[in-house]
Design an enzyme around this catalytic site. Structure first.
Site, PDB file in Angstrom:
ATOM      1  N   GLN A   1       9.379  36.535   8.112  1.00  0.00           N
ATOM      2  CA  GLN A   1      10.444  36.080   7.198  1.00  0.00           C
ATOM      3  C   GLN A   1      10.132  36.429   5.743  1.00  0.00           C
ATOM      4  O   GLN A   1      10.859  36.009   4.843  1.00  0.00           O
ATOM      5  CB  GLN A   1      10.638  34.563   7.316  1.00  0.00           C
TER       6      GLN A   1
ATOM      7  N   CYS B   1      12.436  27.634  17.195  1.00  0.00           N
ATOM      8  CA  CYS B   1      11.113  27.945  17.750  1.00  0.00           C
ATOM      9  C   CYS B   1       9.997  27.363  16.886  1.00  0.00           C
ATOM     10  O   CYS B   1       8.934  27.973  16.736  1.00  0.00           O
ATOM     11  CB  CYS B   1      10.921  29.452  17.942  1.00  0.00           C
TER      12      CYS B   1
ATOM     13  N   LYS C   1      14.463  41.988  11.624  1.00  0.00           N
ATOM     14  CA  LYS C   1      14.777  41.022  10.562  1.00  0.00           C
ATOM     15  C   LYS C   1      14.842  41.701   9.196  1.00  0.00           C
ATOM     16  O   LYS C   1      15.224  41.088   8.211  1.00  0.00           O
ATOM     17  CB  LYS C   1      13.729  39.908  10.538  1.00  0.00           C
TER      18      LYS C   1
ATOM     19  N   HIS D   1       5.933  29.286  13.652  1.00  0.00           N
ATOM     20  CA  HIS D   1       6.840  29.677  14.738  1.00  0.00           C
ATOM     21  C   HIS D   1       6.018  29.636  16.041  1.00  0.00           C
ATOM     22  O   HIS D   1       4.816  29.874  16.011  1.00  0.00           O
ATOM     23  CB  HIS D   1       7.322  31.103  14.449  1.00  0.00           C
TER      24      HIS D   1
ATOM     25  N   ASP E   1       1.765  35.895   9.118  1.00  0.00           N
ATOM     26  CA  ASP E   1       2.990  36.208   9.844  1.00  0.00           C
ATOM     27  C   ASP E   1       4.089  36.437   8.799  1.00  0.00           C
ATOM     28  O   ASP E   1       4.604  35.486   8.210  1.00  0.00           O
ATOM     29  CB  ASP E   1       3.320  35.032  10.778  1.00  0.00           C
TER      30      ASP E   1
HETATM   31  N1  7TS Z   1       7.431  34.485  13.038  1.00  0.00           N
HETATM   32  C1  7TS Z   1       8.423  33.954  12.321  1.00  0.00           C
HETATM   33  C2  7TS Z   1       8.128  33.274  11.027  1.00  0.00           C
HETATM   34  C3  7TS Z   1       9.732  34.061  12.772  1.00  0.00           C
HETATM   35  O1  7TS Z   1      10.724  33.543  12.047  1.00  0.00           O
HETATM   36  C4  7TS Z   1       9.992  34.709  14.007  1.00  0.00           C
HETATM   37  C5  7TS Z   1      11.368  34.794  14.582  1.00  0.00           C
HETATM   38  C6  7TS Z   1       8.907  35.272  14.689  1.00  0.00           C
HETATM   39  C7  7TS Z   1       7.642  35.131  14.174  1.00  0.00           C
HETATM   40  C8  7TS Z   1       9.078  36.035  15.949  1.00  0.00           C
HETATM   41  O2  7TS Z   1       9.746  37.216  15.706  1.00  0.00           O
HETATM   42  P1  7TS Z   1      10.131  38.202  16.899  1.00  0.00           P
HETATM   43  O3  7TS Z   1      10.956  39.248  16.257  1.00  0.00           O
HETATM   44  O4  7TS Z   1       8.849  38.738  17.448  1.00  0.00           O
HETATM   45  O5  7TS Z   1      10.887  37.380  17.893  1.00  0.00           O
HETATM   46  N2  7TS Z   1      12.258  33.800  14.115  1.00  0.00           N
HETATM   47  C9  7TS Z   1      13.488  33.538  14.595  1.00  0.00           C
HETATM   48  C10 7TS Z   1      14.344  32.624  13.996  1.00  0.00           C
HETATM   49  O6  7TS Z   1      14.071  31.963  13.007  1.00  0.00           O
HETATM   50  N3  7TS Z   1      15.488  32.579  14.702  1.00  0.00           N
HETATM   51  O7  7TS Z   1      15.412  33.462  15.698  1.00  0.00           O
HETATM   52  C11 7TS Z   1      14.163  34.065  15.662  1.00  0.00           C
END
Ligand code: 7TS
Length: 415
Positions: A212, A373, A235, A132, A209
């Site tokens: 997910q 992203c 999430k 990401h 990370d």
């Molecule tokens: N890492 C992964 C694997 C992610 O899927 C996401 C967000 C992030 C980091 C960042 O997370 P945040 O909560 O700090 O923004 N992924 C997504 C997505 O797949 N669609 O919208 C956000």
């Protein structure tokens, strides 16, 4: 009473679970909501909504600094949430849990502190091609600042990490490895135990990370032996604006502070400031108190259902969806690794993913269309974007049926 046929064989009683999520009862465009954009953000159970509103209704006060009743109560609740995160990740010590805004801030924190201290000119940082942007750009910024080099592990055509290539990248200049546990755009579950083992054989620390991963499978940071782990609350059925960074205590203790401000100090004078202990050293300013408490409630909720059962349920949904779209002409699944979590990314010949998203939306089916992203991996697969259905514990086989029917309707529109 017999359960409805679509619930037969499922590891979860989704009929009961869905009642915990008030938003799932709403309609969009006069149709029942089929929410399949869980990788972007999942919906919240009533228990999480209640815990946040209960905090504001009954306990609201700033934490860690008040002698009065409410401040102490709010502090206890917030620190109890930290312990819940500790238990959730099976960290050895609650001091290893730093509350952050989310996965993004967790990675930025490590890059800006551990990275700035330990990465120098000519050094190397290893990430993978399926990261990401939040696990690419912080390291790029660091490498630019330090004159270091970003090395990228290749991804095979099915979306699997190329471990042989990874092995070849590790050398005496590698200072840190930062890899996604579960890919948000491909669904690949990476062999993170091996990633950690190979790096540790050379004394290199590893950040995972887990944005997910934690909503979909049990995670044990001690068993993984990773050095850092990050995830986002929103999430995993928790509030937005809160997440956690896990770090091994000796590493966190040796790291310089991240941001300056209240709470992260012991003493301040204009000549010299001394810093607070871990994790306060990394938590400058008033934190997202309601968010932290809400995240604790989300963890309670997820654990009451059980991550093994959630994983089994979502595996069933993914298998059903994969089979359901397999005979749709012109449909290509992006990400076909043998180990996948509940993500179905796909493209349709002659139809832009945004049109897929829009037409599905009009049928009440929410998916994400875009590059997620993860522009570099989209480029590798030769697509600007995909449509992505991503599953959660409350999704049903009927939701998948609605998705598949929706895709077939798109073919009619574009026929
Ligand atoms: N890492 C992964 C694997 C992610 O899927 C996401 C967000 C992030 C980091 C960042 O997370 P945040 O909560 O700090 O923004 N992924 C997504 C997505 O797949 N669609 O919208 C956000």
């Amino acid at each position: 009473m017999n359960p409805p046929s679509t619930h037969l064989g499922s590891a979860l009683d989704t009929e009961t679970i869905r009642k915990d999520f008030p938003i799932l009862a709403r309609q969009v465009y006069g149709r029942p909501l089929v929410y399949l954009d869980n990788a972007a953000s999942s919906q919240k159970p009533q228990a999480v909504i209640d815990s946040v509103s209960n905090y504001y209704e009954k306990d609201n006060a700033n934490i860690h600094r008040g002698v009065h009743y409410l401040s102490q109560k709010a502090t206890r609740e917030y620190e109890a949430a930290r312990k819940k995160v500790q238990g959730f990740l099976n960290a050895a010590d609650a001091r290893e849990i730093v509350f952050v805004r989310g996965a993004t801030e967790g990675i930025n924190l490590v890059a800006a502190t551990y990275g700035r201290k330990n990465v120098g000119p000519g050094d190397e940082v290893v990430i993978s091609a399926m990261e990401h942007h939040s696990n690419i750009v912080p390291w790029q910024l660091l490498c630019e600042e330090k004159g270091a080099k970003l090395r990228v592990i290749e991804v095979k055509d099915n979306g699997e990490l190329d471990l042989e290539h990874y092995r070849s990248l590790l050398n005496e200049k590698t200072r840190i490895v930062s890899v996604v546990h579960v890919s948000n755009s491909l669904g690949t579950v990476n062999p993170v135990e091996q990633v950690v083992e190979l790096a540790h054989a050379r004394g290199i620390p590893v950040l995972l990370d887990g944005a997910q991963a934690v909503p979909h499978m049990p995670v044990d940071v001690q068993a993984l032996d990773c050095d850092f782990y990050v995830f986002s609350g929103h999430k995993v059925y928790g509030p937005t604006g809160v997440g956690a960074l896990y770090g091994k205590l000796p590493l966190l203790e040796a790291m310089p502070p991240y941001q300056g401000g209240g709470e992260m100090i012991l003493t301040v004078s204009f000549e010299k400031t001394t810093y607070n202990k871990v994790p306060s050293k990394f938590e400058a300013g008033t934190p997202n108190i309601a968010g932290g408490i809400g995240l604790g409630a989300a963890i309670d909720y997820v654990q009451s259902i059980g991550l093994d059962a959630i994983a089994a349920h979502e595996a069933q949904l993914l298998a059903y969806a994969t089979a359901g779209v397999s005979d749709i002409p012109g449909l290509r699944i992006i990400g076909t690794a043998p180990e996948k979590a509940g993500v179905l990314s796909f493209v349709l010949d002659g139809v832009h993913p945004h049109d897929i998203g829009t037409i599905l939306d009009r049928q009440g089916v929410a998916v994400r269309a875009g590059h997620h992203c993860t522009q570099p991996i989209m480029r590798q697969f030769g697509v600007p974007a995909t449509a992505r259905a991503s599953f959660a514990l409350y999704n049903t086989l009927e939701d998948v049926d609605a998705l598949v029917a929706g895709i077939r309707k798109i073919l009619e529109v574009f026929a």
